[in-house]
Structures are given as structure tokens and as C-alpha cells.
Design an enzyme around this catalytic site. Structure first.
Site, PDB file in Angstrom:
ATOM      1  CB  SER A 157     -90.372  76.917 -22.252  1.00 47.88           C
ATOM      2  OG  SER A 157     -91.630  76.646 -22.821  1.00 47.88           O
ATOM      3  CD  GLU A 388     -93.066  81.911 -33.178  1.00 45.71           C
ATOM      4  OE1 GLU A 388     -92.080  82.466 -32.662  1.00 45.71           O
ATOM      5  OE2 GLU A 388     -93.031  81.378 -34.304  1.00 45.71           O
ATOM      6  N   GLY A 389     -93.750  80.650 -27.671  1.00 50.75           N
ATOM      7  CA  GLY A 389     -93.947  80.963 -26.245  1.00 50.75           C
ATOM      8  C   GLY A 389     -95.266  80.400 -25.763  1.00 50.75           C
ATOM      9  CD  GLU A 392     -98.613  76.666 -19.744  1.00 45.24           C
ATOM     10  OE1 GLU A 392     -98.064  76.699 -20.864  1.00 45.24           O
ATOM     11  OE2 GLU A 392     -99.794  76.285 -19.582  1.00 45.24           O
TER      12      GLU A 392
END
Ligand SMILES: CC(C)(COP(=O)(O)OP(=O)(O)OC[C@H]1O[C@@H](n2cnc3c(N)ncnc32)[C@H](O)[C@@H]1OP(=O)(O)O)[C@@H](O)C(=O)NCCC(=O)NCCSC(=O)CCS(=O)O
Length: 410
Positions: A157, A388-389, A392
Site C-alpha cells: 500500500s 489495486e488498493g 483500508e
């Protein structure tokens, strides 16, 4: 007054308009081209992917002709300009295609739609003429697809802290690093790599490069075993002395982080579409079962517990679909609305988990067995809350936007 009666006229027309024969979501404001490519993809998926998806999952590979046929249908080039062989249909059409592909197999949707399409757009925007011809055309023609070399053992992240270095040596960039969770890491024909070219500059010292996997210095360390998406090669990659030139830099040196984040923003709309496709597949399975299987003398759907569960599942799918349609439209109209893309992915991925888990519950023990469709869907959907994210990260992005812009409506 004239405006008011024009408005009344408009209202009357819309109230009197014939009711659409199909479900709500199949008749929003789409162009004929968008509906045509959605329907073409739907026919292909229902005929050529759905009947085989469980078997391919068990074999951990899809046959080569499927990738080729997707290329022949033009599904790789939905966002690419016509002069490069694409159909230039835009983000909405692309997202509709991704949903249909995910209905058949989420890994195929991610590989064809999730990773390649937005990066085709990145290449169109930032690529040189040589890069477009060399890297973009084969993707558009379906001869290969793109991998993204972003995540690392210590950095997922928190992407700006990546450790892979591209060091200037004479007229070359020499890359050393270690990348993980790379979809298509051993099979993609091209890759976008994010590396630090100036560690002292932090985020502004990151640069995007175009590379060809299998060039000297690119080693596949291993293909991972994973919960779902089993047909896809998700790999660990070692980069050791990989030599690149200035011609391989995508966009300006030091601008890679922004370029990648912008691409991820679009990809997140695609992941939301994937989630809706998987959820729709789970819902259709569950609905079909509930209408034909009897318990206690009546069909499952006639039990309120099951009927209400299906009502919740359908409602959430519809809401998730509208969210990604909205985010895709904003993007297509030129509004880079990071918040809406993040909301769509967050909600749709949570919906996919709820729906696929509920579908498995409706099937009971039969849904828990290997080889059942809902068992595969349940496994495949889980990563949608991660890649892809993560959920959170998305909440962080939404929170930042709310702090900066309040509750401004889009
Ligand atoms: C967690 C993060 C959101 C943190 O981001 P930062 O705080 O580090 O970023 P900023 O300082 O806000 O922005 C840096 C820079 O970029 C510009 N920017 C940011 N977002 C966008 C956007 N959407 N569009 C355009 N430009 C954007 C911003 O304005 C700044 O520019 P200036 O400095 O002002 O000029 C972020 O790190 C993040 O999203 N992390 C998650 C990473 C992630 O999703 N990883 C998944 C990897 S890929 C994968 O999972 C799939 C692999 S595959 O299947 O093989």
C-alpha cells in the site's frame, strides 16, 4: 414560466414513456455502441467461458485460444485509439466489458480488463511514438498483455517507499529490485515497472519504465499458489542488472508515482466492475438453485429467510453497479474523481463478498464442495478487497477527499 412548462413537458414525457422491458440496470443511458460491445462480450462469456471456468480453475490454466479469441473480438483495444487498432470506446464501455468478463472468470477479467486497459490509456497519454508501436499495438491486437511491477516484499500500500532502484550508468539505467504479486509475471509480453531513480527525492524520485519480461536481468522466482484466480500466473520477480535506456522511460523522469496513481485510479473502476460481475454470477447461481430446490415442501425462494437474502443480494449488486457506472462516466467526461472510483471499488468488493458468501449459504453443503461454481466464485472474489488498493487504502483516500472537499456531490 416557459422554462417551467418545458420542464413539465419533460416530466410528462418521461412519466408516460414506456417502461423498459429489461431490468433497471440494463437500460441506463448507454450508447448503442456501448450496449453492443457489452452484449458481444456477454454472448462470448456465456458460451465460451462459463461452461469451462471451473475446469480451467482446477487445471490452473485457461487454453491459449481463449486469450486469442478475446483479441479477435477486439476486447483488448476498447480504450485504444483507432490508429493503433483500437475501438476508442472509452471508460464506460471498458467497464461494461470487464463486468461481463468477470461474470465468466474474474482472473480473465483482471488480466484483460483490469490491468491492460487503463495502462493502454497511460501509454496513449504518455508514450512516445516508438513505445506506442512497440508496446501498445501488440496489446491492442491481443498478442500479449501488460503486467504491472509495483508491489515489493516490504512495500504494498505504501507504494512511494519502494526499494527497487534504477541507477544511471553512462547512457543506461540499471535496475535492481524484487517485485511480488505480479499478475502475468511469467506470461505478459510487456510490463510497466515503477522504480526509484532518485531516492533523495522520495515520491518525486520515482520513474515509470516500459520493459519486456524475459529480457536479461528479469527472473521469475516462483509462481505463487493462491486461494483464487488460479488460472493466472501471479509471480515473484527478481530484477538484477536489468538494463534500460531513456527510450524505455514512460513519461518524464520523476513523474512515475503520479502516472501510476492515476492509472490505479482508473483500474479501481475496473475492479469495481469485476466485483459486480462476480457478484452477479453468484446471485444468478443462487437464484436458480432457490427456484428449483425444495425443502420442507416448498421451493427455497418461498422461505422468507432465503427470499429476503436474495432481495438483499440483488439490491446491493444494483447499488454497486450504479456506483461503478457513475465513476466510469465521470472519468469518461474528464473528471478525475478519485473519491468516486474508490467508493465504487470499496462498496462493490464488499458486495461481492456478501453475495458470494450468501450464495454459498443458499447452496449449503453442495456449495462448499470443490468443483461447485459458487465455491470458485467465493474464492475468486476475496482478492477484490486487496488488489489495486486495499479497502483500508480506499477509505484513506475517501477520508482525505472528504477533509479537502467536504461532502460535495459529484
Ligand atoms: C496510499 C496512497 C493513496 C498514498 O498516496 P500518497 O499520499 O503517497 O500520494 P499523494 O502525495 O497524495 O500523491 C502523489 C502525487 O500523485 C498525484 N496523484 C495522486 N493520486 C492521483 C490520481 N488518482 N490521479 C492523478 N494524480 C494523482 C498527487 O496529486 C501528487 O502529485 P503532486 O505531488 O501533488 O504533484 C497511494 O500510495 C496508494 O494508492 N497506494 C495503494 C497502492 C496500490 O494500490 N497498490 C496496488 C498495486 S497494483 C496491484 O495490486 C495489482 C497487481 S496485479 O494484479 O499484478
Amino acid at each position: 414560466m416557459a422554462e417551467l412548462s418545458a420542464l413539465r413537458g419533460g416530466l410528462t414525457r418521461s412519466v408516460d414513456a414506456p417502461r423498459p422491458p429489461d431490468t433497471l440496470s440494463s437500460r441506463p443511458r448507454f450508447t448503442e455502441d456501448q450496449l453492443a460491445i457489452r452484449d458481444l462480450t456477454r454472448r462470448f462469456v456465456r458460451n465460451e467461458i462459463v461452461p469451462h471456468a471451473v475446469a480451467w480453475d482446477q487445471a490452473e490454466a485457461a487454453p491459449a485460444h481463449i486469450w486469442r479469441k478475446l483479441g479477435e473480438l477486439g476486447l483488448h483495444g476498447v480504450c485504444a485509439p483507432a490508429e493503433l487498432g483500437g475501438s476508442d470506446m472509452g471508460v464506460v464501455a471498458w467497464a461494461l466489458v470487464v463486468e461481463e468478463l468477470a461474470y465468466g472468470d474474474c482472473a480473465i477479467a483482471n488480466q484483460i480488463g483490469g490491468v491492460s486497459f487503463p495502462f493502454v490509456a497511460k501509454l496513449v497519454q504518455h508514450g512516445t511514438e516508438r513505445q506506442k508501436q512497440e508496446f501498445l499495438r501488440p496489446v491492442v491486437e491481443g498478442r500479449h498483455y501488460i503486467a504491472l511491477l509495483l508491489s515489493e516484499p516490504d512495500v504494498g500500500s505504501d507504494l512511494s517507499n519502494l526499494k527497487t532502484r534504477a541507477v544511471r550508468k553512462g547512457d543506461r539505467w540499471v535496475v535492481d529490485g524484487h517485485k511480488i504479486f505480479i499478475s502475468g509475471g511469467s506470461s505478459a509480453g510487456a510490463a510497466i515497472l515503477l522504480a526509484s531513480t532518485d531516492p533523495s527525492a522520495g515520491k518525486r524520485g520515482l520513474t515509470a519504465f516500459l520493459i519486456k519480461p524475459h529480457m536479461p536481468g528479469y527472473t521469475v522466482l516462483r509462481r505463487e499458489k493462491k486461494l483464487g484466480h488460479r488460472i493466472m500466473d501471479i509471480c515473484q520477480i527478481a530484477l538484477e542488472g536489468l538494463e534500460l535506456t531513456d527510450e524505455d522511460v514512460l513519461g518524464p523522469v520523476g513523474d512515475g508515482y503520479r502516472i501510476i496513481l492515476e492509472g490505479l485510479d482508473t483500474n479501481r473502476i475496473g475492479v469495481a466492475a469485476q466485483a459486480v460481475g462476480v457478484a452477479q454470477a453468484g446471485y444468478d447461481q443462487a437464484l436458480g438453485h432457490a427456484r428449483t430446490r425444495k425443502s420442507f415442501g416448498k421451493f427455497l425462494i418461498e422461505h422468507q429467510a432465503i427470499g429476503f437474502l436474495l432481495a438483499d443480494m440483488g439490491t446491493r449488486i444494483e447499488a454497486a453497479r450504479q456506483l461503478y457506472h457513475h465513476a466510469a462516466r465521470l472519468k469518461e467526461e474528464g473528471f478525475s474523481r478519485v473519491k468516486e472510483a474508490s467508493m465504487a471499488k470499496l462498496f462493490a468488493a464488499e458486495t461481492a463478498e456478501f453475495v458470494c458468501s450468501s450464495a454459498l449459504q443458499i447452496f449449503g453443503g453442495a456449495g462448499y464442495l470443490q468443483g461447485s461454481v459458487v465455491e470458485k466464485l467465493y474464492r475468486d472474489q476475496r482478492v477484490l478487497q486487496i488488489y489495486e488498493g486495499t479497502n483500508e487504502v480506499l477509505k484513506m483516500i475517501i477520508q482525505r477527499d472528504l477533509i479537502a472537499n467536504g461532502s460535495a456531490l459529484s
